[in-house]
Structure formats: C-alpha cells, structure tokens
Scaffold this motif. Structure first.
Motif, PDB file in Angstrom:
ATOM      1  N   ALA A  52       1.270  -0.895  -4.112  1.00 58.63           N
ATOM      2  CA  ALA A  52       2.643  -1.388  -3.906  1.00 58.63           C
ATOM      3  C   ALA A  52       2.639  -2.677  -3.093  1.00 58.63           C
ATOM      4  CB  ALA A  52       3.477  -0.326  -3.199  1.00 58.63           C
ATOM      5  N   ILE A  53       1.743  -2.744  -2.104  1.00 58.43           N
ATOM      6  CA  ILE A  53       1.664  -3.955  -1.272  1.00 58.43           C
ATOM      7  C   ILE A  53       1.160  -5.139  -2.105  1.00 58.43           C
ATOM      8  CG2 ILE A  53       0.506  -5.001   0.723  1.00 58.43           C
ATOM      9  CD1 ILE A  53       0.541  -2.128   1.971  1.00 58.43           C
ATOM     10  N   ASN A 102       4.365 -10.458  -5.734  1.00 57.20           N
ATOM     11  CA  ASN A 102       5.113 -11.052  -6.841  1.00 57.20           C
ATOM     12  C   ASN A 102       6.573 -11.367  -6.494  1.00 57.20           C
ATOM     13  OD1 ASN A 102       4.380 -11.906  -9.383  1.00 57.20           O
ATOM     14  ND2 ASN A 102       5.408 -10.210 -10.381  1.00 57.20           N
ATOM     15  N   VAL A 103       7.130 -10.633  -5.525  1.00 53.85           N
ATOM     16  CA  VAL A 103       8.563 -10.786  -5.217  1.00 53.85           C
ATOM     17  C   VAL A 103       8.912 -12.205  -4.717  1.00 53.85           C
ATOM     18  CG1 VAL A 103      10.499  -9.926  -3.843  1.00 53.85           C
ATOM     19  CG2 VAL A 103       8.906  -8.318  -4.901  1.00 53.85           C
ATOM     20  N   GLU A 146      -3.441  13.032  -0.846  1.00 52.87           N
ATOM     21  CA  GLU A 146      -3.691  11.973   0.129  1.00 52.87           C
ATOM     22  C   GLU A 146      -4.258  10.715  -0.547  1.00 52.87           C
ATOM     23  OE1 GLU A 146      -5.825  13.384   3.593  1.00 52.87           O
ATOM     24  OE2 GLU A 146      -6.042  11.281   4.190  1.00 52.87           O
ATOM     25  N   THR A 147      -5.195  10.929  -1.484  1.00 48.25           N
ATOM     26  CA  THR A 147      -5.775   9.779  -2.204  1.00 48.25           C
ATOM     27  C   THR A 147      -4.683   9.049  -2.985  1.00 48.25           C
ATOM     28  OG1 THR A 147      -7.770  11.092  -2.462  1.00 48.25           O
ATOM     29  CG2 THR A 147      -7.615   9.120  -3.805  1.00 48.25           C
ATOM     30  N   ARG A 148      -3.833   9.847  -3.627  1.00 51.96           N
ATOM     31  CA  ARG A 148      -2.751   9.263  -4.426  1.00 51.96           C
ATOM     32  C   ARG A 148      -1.819   8.433  -3.535  1.00 51.96           C
ATOM     33  NH1 ARG A 148       0.123  13.747  -6.935  1.00 51.96           N
ATOM     34  NH2 ARG A 148       1.097  13.948  -4.916  1.00 51.96           N
ATOM     35  N   ALA A 149      -1.467   8.991  -2.397  1.00 49.19           N
ATOM     36  CA  ALA A 149      -0.546   8.296  -1.494  1.00 49.19           C
ATOM     37  C   ALA A 149      -1.162   6.999  -0.994  1.00 49.19           C
ATOM     38  CB  ALA A 149      -0.208   9.209  -0.318  1.00 49.19           C
ATOM     39  N   ARG A 150      -2.444   7.063  -0.615  1.00 49.20           N
ATOM     40  CA  ARG A 150      -3.106   5.884  -0.047  1.00 49.20           C
ATOM     41  C   ARG A 150      -3.254   4.779  -1.090  1.00 49.20           C
ATOM     42  NH1 ARG A 150      -7.085   8.640   2.641  1.00 49.20           N
ATOM     43  NH2 ARG A 150      -8.403   8.428   0.822  1.00 49.20           N
ATOM     44  N   ARG A 151      -3.743   5.170  -2.269  1.00 50.78           N
ATOM     45  CA  ARG A 151      -3.970   4.148  -3.307  1.00 50.78           C
ATOM     46  C   ARG A 151      -2.665   3.538  -3.798  1.00 50.78           C
ATOM     47  NH1 ARG A 151      -9.041   6.487  -6.689  1.00 50.78           N
ATOM     48  NH2 ARG A 151     -10.484   6.377  -4.947  1.00 50.78           N
ATOM     49  N   SER A 152      -1.658   4.377  -3.980  1.00 50.53           N
ATOM     50  CA  SER A 152      -0.392   3.817  -4.471  1.00 50.53           C
ATOM     51  C   SER A 152       0.262   2.926  -3.412  1.00 50.53           C
ATOM     52  CB  SER A 152       0.558   4.907  -4.952  1.00 50.53           C
ATOM     53  OG  SER A 152       0.669   5.914  -4.015  1.00 50.53           O
ATOM     54  N   ALA A 153       0.049   3.249  -2.134  1.00 47.49           N
ATOM     55  CA  ALA A 153       0.597   2.386  -1.066  1.00 47.49           C
ATOM     56  C   ALA A 153      -0.058   1.009  -1.111  1.00 47.49           C
ATOM     57  CB  ALA A 153       0.381   3.043   0.295  1.00 47.49           C
ATOM     58  N   VAL A 154      -1.382   0.994  -1.279  1.00 47.70           N
ATOM     59  CA  VAL A 154      -2.097  -0.293  -1.368  1.00 47.70           C
ATOM     60  C   VAL A 154      -1.609  -1.079  -2.590  1.00 47.70           C
ATOM     61  CG1 VAL A 154      -4.358  -1.356  -1.775  1.00 47.70           C
ATOM     62  CG2 VAL A 154      -4.148   0.506  -0.138  1.00 47.70           C
ATOM     63  N   TYR A 164      14.702  -6.840  -4.344  1.00 44.71           N
ATOM     64  CA  TYR A 164      14.676  -6.837  -2.877  1.00 44.71           C
ATOM     65  C   TYR A 164      14.918  -5.455  -2.275  1.00 44.71           C
ATOM     66  CZ  TYR A 164      15.266 -11.682  -4.151  1.00 44.71           C
ATOM     67  OH  TYR A 164      15.099 -12.903  -4.744  1.00 44.71           O
ATOM     68  N   VAL A 165      15.932  -4.737  -2.758  1.00 41.81           N
ATOM     69  CA  VAL A 165      16.278  -3.460  -2.109  1.00 41.81           C
ATOM     70  C   VAL A 165      15.245  -2.383  -2.464  1.00 41.81           C
ATOM     71  CG1 VAL A 165      18.052  -1.704  -1.789  1.00 41.81           C
ATOM     72  CG2 VAL A 165      18.721  -4.075  -2.138  1.00 41.81           C
ATOM     73  N   SER A 166      15.082  -2.112  -3.761  1.00 39.49           N
ATOM     74  CA  SER A 166      14.185  -1.000  -4.121  1.00 39.49           C
ATOM     75  C   SER A 166      12.716  -1.363  -3.947  1.00 39.49           C
ATOM     76  CB  SER A 166      14.466  -0.507  -5.539  1.00 39.49           C
ATOM     77  OG  SER A 166      14.418  -1.561  -6.441  1.00 39.49           O
ATOM     78  N   PHE A 167      12.315  -2.561  -4.399  1.00 43.80           N
ATOM     79  CA  PHE A 167      10.905  -2.934  -4.221  1.00 43.80           C
ATOM     80  C   PHE A 167      10.599  -3.128  -2.730  1.00 43.80           C
ATOM     81  CE2 PHE A 167       6.896  -4.363  -5.787  1.00 43.80           C
ATOM     82  CZ  PHE A 167       6.867  -3.937  -7.094  1.00 43.80           C
ATOM     83  N   GLY A 168      11.588  -3.679  -1.992  1.00 42.93           N
ATOM     84  CA  GLY A 168      11.416  -3.846  -0.552  1.00 42.93           C
ATOM     85  C   GLY A 168      11.253  -2.496   0.142  1.00 42.93           C
ATOM     86  N   THR A 169      12.073  -1.517  -0.267  1.00 45.79           N
ATOM     87  CA  THR A 169      11.970  -0.168   0.327  1.00 45.79           C
ATOM     88  C   THR A 169      10.587   0.425   0.050  1.00 45.79           C
ATOM     89  OG1 THR A 169      14.324   0.137  -0.091  1.00 45.79           O
ATOM     90  CG2 THR A 169      13.061   2.117   0.394  1.00 45.79           C
ATOM     91  N   ALA A 170      10.144   0.292  -1.202  1.00 45.91           N
ATOM     92  CA  ALA A 170       8.830   0.839  -1.581  1.00 45.91           C
ATOM     93  C   ALA A 170       7.713   0.165  -0.783  1.00 45.91           C
ATOM     94  CB  ALA A 170       8.598   0.652  -3.077  1.00 45.91           C
ATOM     95  N   THR A 171       7.832  -1.151  -0.586  1.00 49.20           N
ATOM     96  CA  THR A 171       6.783  -1.881   0.134  1.00 49.20           C
ATOM     97  C   THR A 171       6.772  -1.499   1.611  1.00 49.20           C
ATOM     98  OG1 THR A 171       7.152  -3.712  -1.386  1.00 49.20           O
ATOM     99  CG2 THR A 171       5.838  -4.189   0.563  1.00 49.20           C
TER     100      THR A 171
END
Lengths: 241, 219
Positions: A151-152, A157-158, A141-149, A54-61
């Motif tokens: 993570a969502i 799974n949570v 920028e590509t890395r940030a965008r793709r990794s954000a998608v 919840y805390v770390s995965f929630g923060t990342a999401t």
C-alpha cells in the motif's frame, strides 16, 4: 449512546446528501455556457476522484504506515487498511467511468492516453493487486505486513496523479475548484452543489468503510469460532478411551 | 550495509555465472520476444517503426519478471533463507546486493537487446547510443522495483502469478519514462525530462527497499 445515534444517522444522512447532490446538480444549477448540460457530471466526478485518491487511498496508506510502526501495530489497522483499499477500488472505477462518460462527447473518445487518466488507471491496478495479494496469503501476520508495504509503494502514485496536469501537457483539465493561487473558479449554486457532493461522497466512504469493517470483524470472529470448535472436537476425540 | 550488499551481489552473480541461466534462457527469450514484436508489427512497418523504443522496454519488462523470479527461486532453495537469517545480515544490504546483481544481469541482457533493436527494428544507432545512459538508469530502477516486488510476492506457490500482477503497475511508469527518453534520443523531444523520472524512481525504490525489505523478510 451518542456513538450509536451518530452511526445510525450516518446512512440516512449520506443518502439524503447524495439525493440533494443529484437534485441540485440535475435541476437547480444552470447549464454551462461552454459545456452545456455536460457540466452536471462535474458535480459527481471530482468528488468521486477526491474520495478515490485522497480519502480512501490516504486512509489505507496511513493505516498501513501505522501498522508497520511497531508501537501502533494492531489487527484493527490492518483491517482498516484493507477495507479502505476495497472501497478505493469502487471509487477509482466510478471515477474512471464518469470521466469516460464526460470524455466521449467532449474529446470524442471514451479513453485518451492522457497522463492523468493513465496514472489513475495504474492506481486502480495497484489497488486490485493489493486485494489479490491479500487473497494469496494465508498467514494473518504475513498478509498484513506485506499488504501494508505494498500500500505504501502504491501510494507513490497519488502525488504523480495530482501533479500530472501540471507536469505534462494533458487533455484533462487542471484544478476544478481553485486556481494555483487559491482563487475560487466556480461560484453560486454551482459552488454549493460541488461542496455538497464532496461532503456526500466523503460520508458515503465513511459509511461503506464502517459497514465493510464490521463485516471483516464478524468474519474474523466466525473464523476464530470455527477454529475453536474444531480444536475442541479434536480434544474430545483424543480424550475418548 | 555496503559490505553486505557486495557480498550478496557477488554471491548472486556467481550463481548466475555458474548456472548460465541468463545466457541460455533469458537472453534467447528476450531475442525471441523482440523478433515476435517485429512480426506482430508486420514486415512492412517493423523496419521503419517509431515503436522500437516501446518494444525494447516491453521486452525488458518481461525479462525483468523472469530474472526476478529466478532470483527468488535461488533464495527459495532449502537452507538459503535460514543461512541468511543465521548470519544476521543487514536486510537493507541484502536488498541492495540483490538489486546490484539484478541490475548487472539486466544491463548485460539490455545491451544485447539494444543491438537487436538496431538490427531488427532499424532504430538509429547514434540515437540508441545517446539513449544508453538513460536505458541503464531505467533498467536499474526496474531491478530495484523488481527485487522489492519479488519479496512482496513471497516464496509460495502463488508467487509465479502474483509477481507480474504486483510489479506491472510499478513497472508501467518506468516503461513510459524509458520509452519516451529513448524516443527523445532518436530525435523526438527532450531526453532529460523523462530521464529524470527514471532517476527519481530509482532513488525512491532504493530508499523504500532499504527501509522496508527487512519488514518483508521478518517472516
């Protein structure tokens, strides 16, 4: 000044609370009527799972969602998401290890194909895949965008992990602290120890995240400095007659 | 969006029909993987094994990886991405179209491999037919998840190794749900409960894909 003081206190406070958790868990609280001394792992395992899921995965999401929203898009959010996911890998691994240590004497096996265990392991693979994805892409920028998608997608799974003990017949026990109608399941020194462990591990997440974030900022600054130096050198070479 | 989806799906299926990669490479790979699964179980157990549903979905999972990689390879050809960008097609429609095309490919391969499961692994025919609706939904969910993760892995050099790593955790719940539902249809439990998971996953991946596919293709 206050910010610096808080930041300075965070590490010692976290260590003190972790030490208090271990002290209370090992020496102050009594053994359980059914589980005996095995109950002492309960002061660590649920708190680790709380931080991991919840805390770390929630923060990342949350950081990922905010990054994808154009109004709030910033490199800071990308860094927070990545660092929280890294910390999450550590906590997911610790959750699985402590669960396994508890499972061996209780269930007779290190690992069971239980819905809660399996879905948590899948979340761990998701988190590792997230880190692999970030390493595979060069463009920021590509890395940030793709990794954000990603993570969502992984965050789906949570809730599955959370409700797995209700949706399926599982070996894993149900809620540890509260029943479904919000009645407290544990009391006295056991409840206090559990509360301290939740605070201690949550603070340790904040501490680790802060340290990892600062490292990431320093790395980015170093990369930028190297780039600027290389550019300046090229210009000097080009300016030579 | 629907018009774009139909256009993209028709384009992808036409490319597949002309190249015959599905017929000459993917289906034989699936058949071979199914045979090898039987061999791995051992001749004594392969004939009356309850593992048939799991092995079928495991093979379909590898087939999905192949077809997603193939779909990405078509898009990576010189000029294709530029053409799509120039046409200004709705990204949600492109995602939906690619998912439809991949679903059709998986259904064709899945039908052939289900027949193979009945013949080689001796799965009950009536139970297999009862499970076919749920298998179709699970394969569609695999297709939607595959297209989304294919876009995540990108067109670069590392995508071949990145695609399985990114998509296998997402495929795992679908593998479990598909296997449980197929086993239930063969007479070991309630089919609808596991079938619902595949359906929910399909809807979730379609929604995520329509929303986020454009973000992935921004570059």
């Amino acid at each position: 000044m206050t910010k610096t003081l808080l930041a300075r206190l965070l590490g010692p406070l976290t260590l003190a609370l972790l030490a208090l958790t271990f002290g209370l868990g090992l020496w102050v609280t009594p053994p359980d009527q059914v589980q005996g001394n095995l109950v002492r792992l309960v002061y660590v395992h649920p708190a680790l799972a709380w931080v991991a899921l919840y805390v770390s995965f929630g923060t990342a999401t949350i950081a990922s969602v905010l990054y994808l929203w154009r109004r709030t898009r910033s490199a800071t959010l990308d860094r927070i998401g990545a660092c929280a996911m890294e910390v999450s890998v550590v906590f997911i691994a610790l959750t699985l290890i402590t669960g396994s240590l508890w499972g061996r004497p209780t269930w007779g096996v290190w690992w069971a194909w239980d819905a809660r265990l399996t879905s948590t392991a899948i979340l761990g693979v998701f988190a590792l895949a997230y880190l692999a994805l970030r390493r595979a892409l060069d463009d920021d920028e590509t890395r940030a965008r793709r990794s954000a998608v990603f993570a969502i997608i992984a965050a789906i799974n949570v809730p599955i992990i959370h409700f797995s003990v209700l949706w399926w017949k599982t070996l894993h026990q149900g809620a540890t602290v509260f029943t479904a109608n919000r009645t407290l399941l544990i009391h006295g020194s056991q409840a206090w120890t559990l509360l301290v462990s939740f605070v201690a591990f949550t603070l340790s997440f904040v501490w680790l995240l802060r340290a990892r974030y600062r490292l990431e900022v320093t790395r980015d600054q170093s990369r930028q400095r190297d780039f600027n130096e290389a550019l300046a050198q090229r210009r000097r070479e080009g300016a030579r007659p | 969006m629907i018009r774009v989806a139909l256009l993209v799906a028709a384009k992808d299926l036409r490319v597949e029909l002309r190249s015959r990669v599905l017929l000459w490479q993917v289906v034989p790979f699936g058949a071979m993987a199914l045979l090898l699964s039987g061999l791995a179980l051992g001749p004594a157990r392969a004939g009356h094994s309850g593992a048939a549903p799991g092995l079928f979905f495991l093979v379909m999972l590898f087939v999905t990886l192949l077809t997603v990689a193939r779909s990405r390879a078509i898009d990576a050809r010189a000029g294709t991405r530029d053409s799509i960008a120039t046409l200004g097609l709705d990204p949600g429609g492109v995602f939906l179209g690619k998912t439809v095309a991949l679903t059709v490919e998986l259904w064709v391969t899945g039908a052939l491999l289900l027949a193979g499961t009945v013949v080689v692994l001796h799965a009950n025919l009536a139970g297999t037919l009862a499970a076919s609706g749920n298998v179709a939904v699970t394969l569609a969910a695999l297709a939607a998840a595959g297209v989304l993760h294919g876009a995540l892995s990108g067109p670069g050099d590392g995508s071949a190794t990145l695609l399985p790593l990114l998509s296998l955790p997402a495929f795992a719940p679908l593998l479990i749900a598909g296997e449980r539902a197929y086993s239930a249809a063969l007479g070991h439990g309630a089919l609808w409960a596991w079938g619902t998971i595949s359906l929910v996953a399909l809807v979730a991946y379609l929604a995520l894909g329509i929303l986020l596919y454009g973000v992935l293709d921004e570059s």
